[in-house]
Design a protein around this motif. Structure first.
Motif, PDB file in Angstrom:
ATOM      1  N   SER A 205       0.836  -1.206   0.000  1.00 54.98           N
ATOM      2  CA  SER A 205       0.000   0.000   0.000  1.00 54.98           C
ATOM      3  C   SER A 205       0.867   1.252   0.000  1.00 54.98           C
ATOM      4  N   GLN A 206       0.241   2.386  -0.325  1.00 58.03           N
ATOM      5  CA  GLN A 206       0.980   3.641  -0.401  1.00 58.03           C
ATOM      6  C   GLN A 206       1.471   4.081   0.972  1.00 58.03           C
ATOM      7  N   ARG A 207       0.714   3.777   2.026  1.00 56.85           N
ATOM      8  CA  ARG A 207       1.137   4.150   3.371  1.00 56.85           C
ATOM      9  C   ARG A 207       2.428   3.424   3.764  1.00 56.85           C
TER      10      ARG A 207
END
Length: 224
Positions: A205-207
């Protein structure tokens, strides 16, 4: 009457056994003929140039008297001269085919010999001592909350075998504790670029990507 009845029964059994035998014989004959054909093709494919030379070209040369039969000239002198030229041309053509086949065969044998010489080791030469520079990666990792450090040494497996890797690891491990380095405040641009490519191409994920880039930017590792 009893003998006649038993004779009929025996003849019926004999006929049934003959039919079964013929059926099994035909079945196995077909099976083994198929296996023979497949095995023959596989044997021929092992060395196709040699097979062609031994079966096709040699047979033509051996039976050249049948292939090169001349007709009895019953016409004028001009026709006899043309027939002789045609016959000589046919002989030259078939001789050229034989020479080409022999050339391909000898060329293939020469290429195979060169390839074998490159693959096999030359036992006559004595090994010489040489110096080889091998990069080593020493990793220090923490797997639990008790801050227990684990040292791992990584070597290239393209140059060394397992035995050589073990010898080098055992030689380097006692000196790991004595190695001291200086903290590197700047990250190499090539390393940073390669790390960014790996993070961007990942499926996380981007996080997690942002956190990974942040930890990489704030990390300080020593240079030895």
């Amino acid at each position: 009457m009893l003998l006649n009845q038993q004779q009929k029964q025996l003849l019926a059994i004999k006929g049934r056994m003959e039919r079964d035998y013929n059926m099994l014989s035909n079945r196995y004959l077909k099976l083994f003929n198929g296996l023979n054909t497949i095995l023959k093709q596989r044997v021929f494919e092992l060395d196709r140039p040699v097979i062609n030379f031994a079966i096709r070209d040699i047979e033509k040369v051996s039976n050249r008297t049948k292939y090169l039969t001349a007709t009895v000239p019953l016409t004028q002198l001009e026709s006899l001269s043309i027939s002789q030229k045609i016959l000589a041309s046919n002989v030259k053509y078939r001789g050229l085919n034989v020479i080409d086949s022999m050339t391909r065969f000898l060329g293939g044998m020469q290429e195979q010999k060169k390839l074998t010489d490159r693959i096999l080791l030359n036992r006559s030469k004595k090994p010489e001592d040489s110096t080889l520079l091998i990069p080593i990666i020493i990793s220090e990792m923490n797997y639990d909350k008790s801050d227990n450090k684990n040292i791992e040494i990584t070597l290239s497996n393209r140059i060394l075998n397992r035995q050589s890797e073990t010898i080098l690891k055992n030689a380097v491990m006692p000196h790991v504790e004595n190695l001291q380095g200086q903290k590197n405040m700047s990250i190499n641009k090539d390393v940073q670029s390669e790390f960014s490519k790996l993070v961007s191409s990942s499926n996380i994920s981007q996080r997690v990507k942002d956190l990974t880039n942040s930890l990489f930017a704030t990390n300080n590792y020593p240079n030895i």
